[in-house]
Every structure is written in C-alpha cells, then in structure tokens.
Write a protein that holds these residues in place. Structure first.
Motif, PDB file in Angstrom:
ATOM      1  N   PHE A   1      43.412  40.397  67.121  1.00 19.04           N
ATOM      2  CA  PHE A   1      44.181  41.646  67.014  1.00 19.04           C
ATOM      3  C   PHE A   1      45.204  41.431  65.876  1.00 19.04           C
ATOM      4  N   PRO A   2      46.296  40.626  66.050  1.00 21.69           N
ATOM      5  CA  PRO A   2      47.357  40.279  65.213  1.00 21.69           C
ATOM      6  C   PRO A   2      46.825  40.077  63.670  1.00 21.69           C
ATOM      7  N   LEU A   3      45.559  39.365  63.847  1.00 19.78           N
ATOM      8  CA  LEU A   3      45.103  38.878  62.469  1.00 19.78           C
ATOM      9  C   LEU A   3      44.516  39.911  61.718  1.00 19.78           C
ATOM     10  N   SER A   4      44.028  41.137  62.543  1.00 25.83           N
ATOM     11  CA  SER A   4      43.647  42.223  61.677  1.00 25.83           C
ATOM     12  C   SER A   4      44.498  43.010  60.920  1.00 25.83           C
ATOM     13  N   ASN A   5      45.911  43.127  61.555  1.00 20.90           N
ATOM     14  CA  ASN A   5      46.928  43.514  60.894  1.00 20.90           C
ATOM     15  C   ASN A   5      47.296  42.653  59.682  1.00 20.90           C
ATOM     16  N   THR A   6      47.459  41.276  59.742  1.00 19.85           N
ATOM     17  CA  THR A   6      47.725  40.517  58.785  1.00 19.85           C
ATOM     18  C   THR A   6      46.925  40.595  57.631  1.00 19.85           C
ATOM     19  N   LEU A   7      45.464  40.667  57.839  1.00 22.39           N
ATOM     20  CA  LEU A   7      44.549  40.688  56.790  1.00 22.39           C
ATOM     21  C   LEU A   7      44.619  42.210  55.997  1.00 22.39           C
ATOM     22  N   PHE A   8      45.111  43.125  56.899  1.00 20.70           N
ATOM     23  CA  PHE A   8      45.176  44.575  56.371  1.00 20.70           C
ATOM     24  C   PHE A   8      46.235  44.515  55.262  1.00 20.70           C
ATOM     25  N   ALA A   9      47.468  43.896  55.570  1.00 17.25           N
ATOM     26  CA  ALA A   9      48.666  43.758  55.020  1.00 17.25           C
ATOM     27  C   ALA A   9      48.529  43.037  53.667  1.00 17.25           C
ATOM     28  N   LEU A  10      47.956  41.932  53.656  1.00 13.86           N
ATOM     29  CA  LEU A  10      47.454  41.220  52.497  1.00 13.86           C
ATOM     30  C   LEU A  10      46.555  41.919  51.731  1.00 13.86           C
ATOM     31  N   SER A  11      45.609  42.610  51.834  1.00 14.85           N
ATOM     32  CA  SER A  11      44.831  43.450  51.159  1.00 14.85           C
ATOM     33  C   SER A  11      45.486  44.326  50.495  1.00 14.85           C
TER      34      SER A  11
ATOM     35  N   LEU B   1      46.051  45.236  46.657  1.00 11.96           N
ATOM     36  CA  LEU B   1      45.275  46.433  45.922  1.00 11.96           C
ATOM     37  C   LEU B   1      46.234  47.005  44.936  1.00 11.96           C
ATOM     38  N   THR B   2      47.533  47.035  45.315  1.00 10.20           N
ATOM     39  CA  THR B   2      48.387  47.686  44.355  1.00 10.20           C
ATOM     40  C   THR B   2      49.408  46.919  43.380  1.00 10.20           C
ATOM     41  N   HIS B   3      49.764  45.732  43.805  1.00 13.08           N
ATOM     42  CA  HIS B   3      50.594  44.802  43.381  1.00 13.08           C
ATOM     43  C   HIS B   3      49.801  43.415  43.006  1.00 13.08           C
ATOM     44  N   GLY B   4      48.578  43.551  42.664  1.00 13.94           N
ATOM     45  CA  GLY B   4      48.004  42.296  42.402  1.00 13.94           C
ATOM     46  C   GLY B   4      48.416  41.623  41.086  1.00 13.94           C
ATOM     47  N   ARG B   5      49.067  42.180  40.117  1.00 11.71           N
ATOM     48  CA  ARG B   5      49.529  41.741  39.095  1.00 11.71           C
ATOM     49  C   ARG B   5      50.439  40.563  39.199  1.00 11.71           C
ATOM     50  N   GLY B   6      51.100  40.375  40.409  1.00 14.35           N
ATOM     51  CA  GLY B   6      51.974  39.345  40.796  1.00 14.35           C
ATOM     52  C   GLY B   6      51.388  37.914  41.160  1.00 14.35           C
TER      53      GLY B   6
ATOM     54  N   ALA C   1      40.141  45.662  52.610  1.00 23.15           N
ATOM     55  CA  ALA C   1      39.636  44.535  51.873  1.00 23.15           C
ATOM     56  C   ALA C   1      38.551  44.999  51.122  1.00 23.15           C
ATOM     57  N   SER C   2      37.604  45.970  51.605  1.00 20.00           N
ATOM     58  CA  SER C   2      36.380  46.197  50.849  1.00 20.00           C
ATOM     59  C   SER C   2      36.682  47.085  49.724  1.00 20.00           C
ATOM     60  N   LEU C   3      37.878  48.005  49.740  1.00 17.00           N
ATOM     61  CA  LEU C   3      38.628  48.572  48.403  1.00 17.00           C
ATOM     62  C   LEU C   3      38.889  47.718  47.603  1.00 17.00           C
ATOM     63  N   LEU C   4      39.644  46.655  48.042  1.00 11.63           N
ATOM     64  CA  LEU C   4      40.133  45.652  47.047  1.00 11.63           C
ATOM     65  C   LEU C   4      39.103  44.925  46.354  1.00 11.63           C
ATOM     66  N   TYR C   5      37.880  44.642  47.020  1.00  9.21           N
ATOM     67  CA  TYR C   5      36.941  43.664  46.424  1.00  9.21           C
ATOM     68  C   TYR C   5      36.004  44.658  45.473  1.00  9.21           C
ATOM     69  N   THR C   6      36.206  45.865  45.568  1.00 12.64           N
ATOM     70  CA  THR C   6      35.234  46.812  44.911  1.00 12.64           C
ATOM     71  C   THR C   6      35.325  46.687  43.381  1.00 12.64           C
ATOM     72  N   PRO C   7      34.412  46.068  42.691  1.00 13.90           N
ATOM     73  CA  PRO C   7      34.898  45.998  41.024  1.00 13.90           C
ATOM     74  C   PRO C   7      35.022  47.197  40.374  1.00 13.90           C
ATOM     75  N   GLY C   8      36.085  47.088  39.546  1.00 12.27           N
ATOM     76  CA  GLY C   8      36.576  48.119  38.731  1.00 12.27           C
ATOM     77  C   GLY C   8      37.083  49.248  39.613  1.00 12.27           C
ATOM     78  N   VAL C   9      37.735  48.910  40.925  1.00  9.71           N
ATOM     79  CA  VAL C   9      38.244  50.047  41.704  1.00  9.71           C
ATOM     80  C   VAL C   9      39.443  50.690  41.062  1.00  9.71           C
ATOM     81  N   SER C  10      39.570  52.118  41.239  1.00  7.14           N
ATOM     82  CA  SER C  10      40.735  52.659  40.693  1.00  7.14           C
ATOM     83  C   SER C  10      41.441  53.289  42.063  1.00  7.14           C
ATOM     84  N   TYR C  11      42.630  52.712  42.325  1.00 10.62           N
ATOM     85  CA  TYR C  11      43.592  53.103  43.188  1.00 10.62           C
ATOM     86  C   TYR C  11      45.043  52.842  42.463  1.00 10.62           C
ATOM     87  N   VAL C  12      45.557  53.955  42.111  1.00 10.19           N
ATOM     88  CA  VAL C  12      46.712  53.888  41.169  1.00 10.19           C
ATOM     89  C   VAL C  12      47.708  54.832  41.974  1.00 10.19           C
TER      90      VAL C  12
END
Length: 598
Positions: A107-117, A121-126, A206-217
């Motif tokens: 249960f806490p792991l699910s929120n951990t992985l949500f936060a990382l993903s 998704l938005t600040h991957g350049r870092g 995570a699915s959104l993060l791993y989607t090739p060419g995802v557009s989420y801006v």
C-alpha cells in the motif's frame, strides 16, 4: 483467519522486457564532499542528491540482487527472502523492504511509485542532467515488476509479505531474517478498495510515463526523460492492463472496504483512513493514461459523492487529497477533452481554486490548528507529522513546485516556489540543529539511521549502542526528522526520528530534478559548517522513546496522566489531614446544621 489460495493460482512469471543499463555506474561520494562548493552545470551536488536517493532504493532491495539491469552495487547487502510467496505457490521474491525492517508492504509502495512516476513525467529533464534516467528505469521496474507478481489475477492483490509481529522481534542482518514469512492477499471475498485503487493509480501513471512519444505538457518545458528515453510500448501496455483490472475490481466490488479491515493481521503496519480519495485518484490517473472520458467521469463523481473538496490533509501514503487537486488542474490543462467528453465543464479556474485553497491556507497560516510552522520553520501537520515530520513537508514541497507554474497569478507562483525552497533548505541544513537529514550527504548527516541491515547490530535490546557507530552508510536515505520543537536525536532506537522508509524518499528525486532544471545554486548543506550538529540533552519524549520526566520534548501522555493522579492524591491527603485535626469542630457543625457563610 487464513485465506485459501484462489483456485488456479499458479506461480507467476513476469517476462523480461529490455531495460536501460546505467553507464557509467554511479556510486555515492563520501559525506565530506557535501562541503565542497560547485561551479559547474549541471550542479554536481544536486546530481548527487538525486543519485544517492536511487542508491537508497538499491539498499532496500529484497530477493536476488543481481536480477535487475545491473549487478548489485550495495556491497554489504545479500540475496534474501528467496522463498517469499511459496506459501501460495507464487514467486513474491524481489521488491523492497518497506523501512528499517524486513516486511514488504504494497500500500505505501503504490504511492511511492506513483510519486516517482508522476515527478518524472513532467520533470524528466532533471534525471537526464544528472545522468540518472537509467537508474530511474531500473528503480521503477524493480518496484512495478514485483507489484505485477503481487497481482496474479483480477481481484487478488498481495498487500504484505512478512509477519509484523515476528519481524518486530528481530534486529539483525539480511541473512537470518526470521520465518515464516506469510503472504497476505486481498480478493473479492476479503476486499480492499483502498489498496486496489491506489495500486491502479500507480500502474496508470507509470503507463503514461513509459508510453513512447507521450505528450503531457501541463507546464512549459515539461517532459519525461529523453536521454535515454524510457519509452517502451510493451511495458506501458503491461502496466496499463494491471491498472485497468485493479481499478475495475475496486470500483465494482461492493461494499467498499479497507484492506486492513479485511486482513486484520496486516493492520499494525498500515491502515488507511479511507478509500474515497484513492478511488478518485485511480480513476483520474486512468483517464490520463487512456484518454477515456468514462474514467474522468468516475473521478469527478467520486470527488462530488465523497465531498473531497477543501481538505487540509497532507499528501502521504494515506492521504491523496492535495495531489488529487493538482492532478485535476493538470488534467484540465493537458486533456480538456476528458471533461467535455464526459459532458462536464473543463473548469480550469475551479480546479485552480481548489488547489490554491490548499496551498494558500498553508502559506498564509490559515487553519493553524491543522498545519503550522515549527519555531525553526518546518511545515507541521497536526496528527500527521508527529511520527515522521519530514515526509509531509517534502511531499508538500513537491506539490508546491509542481503547481507553481499553473497558479492563477504570478505572485502566487513566486510565493509557492519560495515556500518550497525554504522547506527543502530546512531539510538540507537550514534548521536549528544544523542537521542535514539525508544520510551520507554531509558530515552533519545522521550517523545512526534506524535500519536493521545497515546497522550491523544483532541485539534488539541494545539497538542504540551495539554497534556504537552504524556499520554501513545508508546513502541517500531521508530519516523521519525532528520533533515539533525542531530538536533531533540521532539515536538508532528512536524510530520516530531516525527510521528510513521507501515513501520517505519518494519525492527526493523530483526535488533534486527541479533544482537541476532550474539551475539552482548548491544545496544549503554546502554552506553548513561540518560537525556542528550535536545530540540534544535530555530525552525526545516521542512515540519511540516516551518521556521519563527529564526530556525536553514535552511530557508523554503517560507522564501527564501520572502528574494528574499525583495531584488528585495530593489534594485528597490534604483534605484528609484537615479533617483529622478539625474533626471535632466538623462534627459539631454537622450536628447543628451548618450553613456556609455569605
């Protein structure tokens, strides 16, 4: 009562899908390097904060430590718990140990992985700037691959491996972890709406993060890591499949129920307050991942039906409210068609008002009984921060940073960023103790985190003193943090202040990534004089080490009760003494009908 294994449940194998291989290999620098000022870009100090945070996750790994994309890089860790899941004829090896112990908690792991993903998704350049994108991939795969094994059929989800009572009776290395290690599933007969929905949200994000060419801006410049890219359509589809199945199970299994109520044996580790915000988060995350309005309608209806507006709760493993508000704003910016397709208004302004209500109440000091600033400047949530003060403040900082560019005015953008900067600086040394709360980052970092594998000790009755100094440096781990009076006792047996946990570290990579993207100056700890932290006098008087009457942290409930009883007994003795010496006069008053003078 033990559940019978579901019919047809067999050992589950997760197919290997090509992962990124880190190059060069990152290993943490010594703590003394935290005093060295930087002049290059990207800032190497912030890169180390990000890299050390992922190294911590490697140090928490369970199972075969060479099974990932690269060999084990934590030399003092060993393969362990290699029979997990055998009680159900499943392979539940792998994953991570939850905190300073050896249980695995979904249960806490699910929120951990949500936060990382969500952060990546938005600040991957870092991550790209720090050359940590491959480690992000490896960390996410290690967690999600285990969660896939923990979800072997539609309604079956294993929420814990290991018995908390047995585990809490053991203090030692990873080669003698006590058995048995039972595995605890929820299913349609023993439901857990909160766990199903929360895990669905993590898989969807995570699915959104791993989607090739995802557009989420949602903000200018937002993007996932691109150098190298995490894009992998096969893995994204697998993640999404689990998300859809889990959410459908959560939404269709009635009555709604908390997993800890269905499986009382796991309640001592984690018990959620409710399932309502998790359902909304699961639905909204799936709406973004699938671009389907039906999920958005569910999320909106849960928001309305369960009156999820106006919360003052933090974002953590139990509460999703403020993150949900920010995600609704991002949805209005990036996927307005989700609302219109559901017959709803996009309502960007309304969602901004909801989110900014939460932020402004904190910044302006409103609702001060629910959240306030400690004397030293740490954001404190009453009833939440008492047993882990830093996670609430750092999670809030991630939300402040993430939302600031979306704020309705430029003044609020500046306010929110400044508030987050101050909180991060507090965690990194700008506090009354001059403590740097990331292990191994600076000479003033905690030396004795509450971690059984890192400690090198094996005497549960002498956790603080045996050995006198931690055997291994648990680089990158953020500890629980100081008390409300800003004091911090670096004692291994004070799990309130020094324990480490997967969810404590969940937002650290994002916070470092934000600094790298914005070319921030060195972390505050670079300016902190080495070896100026000291253990306070007295005792903490917290849940781990209740006050014995000499501490500086305030009286425990037991001490207060003792004082109250003492006062009552003292007053009684005084009355008895007065009665004894004036008993003849009192007797005469009684016989003659005494009237109190006016």
């Amino acid at each position: 009562m033990r559940l019978a294994p579901p019919v047809g449940l067999m050992a589950l194998s997760i197919p290997a899908i090509a992962q990124l291989v880190p190059s060069p290999t990152y290993n943490p620098p010594p703590a003394a390097s935290g005093t060295v000022k930087s002049s290059s870009s990207p800032n190497p100090q912030w890169s180390n904060v990000l890299g050390n945070a992922f190294w911590f996750y490697d140090a928490q790994r369970s199972g075969n430590l060479d099974a990932g994309a690269y060999p084990n890089r934590v030399t003092w860790r060993n393969n362990s718990a290699m029979q997990d899941g055998s009680d159900w004829n499943l392979d539940l090896t792998g994953g991570w140990y939850d905190a300073g112990d050896y249980i695995k908690c979904l249960f806490p792991l699910s929120n951990t992985l949500f936060a990382l993903s969500w952060g990546a998704l938005t600040h991957g350049r870092g991550w790209d700037l720090a050359q940590q994108s491959a480690y992000l991939d490896s960390t996410l795969r290690w967690g999600f691959d285990w969660m896939m094994r923990a979800h072997p059929s539609d309604d079956v989800l294993f929420v814990q491996v290991g018995d908390s009572t047995i585990d809490n009776s053991y203090w030692g290395g990873d080669q003698n972890i006590p058995t048995p290690r039972p595995s605890y599933p929820i299913n349609s007969s023993s439901p857990g709406t909160d766990a199903w929905a929360s895990t669905a949200a993590a898989f969807a994000m995570a699915s959104l993060l791993y989607t090739p060419g995802v557009s989420y801006v949602p903000i200018s410049g937002a993007s996932p890591p691109s150098s190298p890219s995490l894009g992998n359509s096969t893995y994204a589809s697998e993640l999404l499949s689990h998300a859809k199945t889990l959410y459908a199970t959560a939404n269709q299994t009635r009555p709604f129920s908390l997993f800890a109520h269905s499986i009382p044996a796991v309640a001592s580790a984690y018990t959620a307050t409710n399932y309502t915000d998790k359902l909304a988060m699961g639905a909204l995350s799936l709406a973004l991942a699938t671009n389907e309005s039906a999920y958005y309608a569910d999320a909106y209806n849960f928001y309305q039906e369960f009156a999820l507006t106006g919360s003052n709760d933090p974002w953590n493993w139990d509460s999703r409210y403020p993150a949900l508000y920010v995600l609704f704003v991002e949805a209005a910016k990036t996927r307005p068609n989700l609302a219109t397709g559901a017959g709803l208004a996009v309502n960007l302004t309304g969602w901004q008002t909801e989110a900014e209500g939460w932020f402004d109440r904190i910044v302006n000091g409103e609702d001060s009984k629910q959240h306030f600033m400690t004397p030293g400047g740490l954001l404190w949530f009453e009833g939440w921060s008492d047993e882990s003060s830093l996670i609430e403040a750092m999670s809030a900082s991630m939300l402040f940073y993430k939302y600031a560019p979306l704020a309705s005015t430029s003044n609020k953008t500046s306010q929110y960023q400044e508030f987050a900067q101050n909180q991060v600086a507090y965690m990194l040394g700008n506090n009354p103790m001059s403590a740097v709360y990331l292990v191994g980052s600076h000479p003033n970092s905690p030396q004795n985190p509450h971690s059984a594998p890192a400690s090198g000790g094996d005497n549960i009755n002498a956790i603080r003193t045996q050995p006198p100094v931690e055997a291994h440096v648990l680089y990158g781990a953020m500890v629980g943090g100081p008390l409300q009076n800003d004091k911090f006792w670096d004692w291994r047996d004070d799990w309130v202040q020094t324990e480490v946990a997967l969810d404590y570290n969940a937002v650290i990579p994002f916070l470092a990534s934000w600094q790298l993207i914005n070319d921030s100056p060195d972390p505050y700890y670079v300016n902190v004089t080495a070896n100026t932290y000291y253990v306070p006098s007295g005792d903490p008087c917290d849940a781990a080490l209740p006050c014995n009457g000499t501490g500086n942290g305030g009286l425990s409930d037991g001490a207060k009760a003792g004082i109250g009883i003492g006062v009552i007994l003292g007053v009684g003795l005084i009355i008895a003494f007065i009665w004894y010496i004036r008993r003849d006069q009192i007797a005469r008053w009684w016989r003659s009908g005494y009237v109190r003078p006016h």
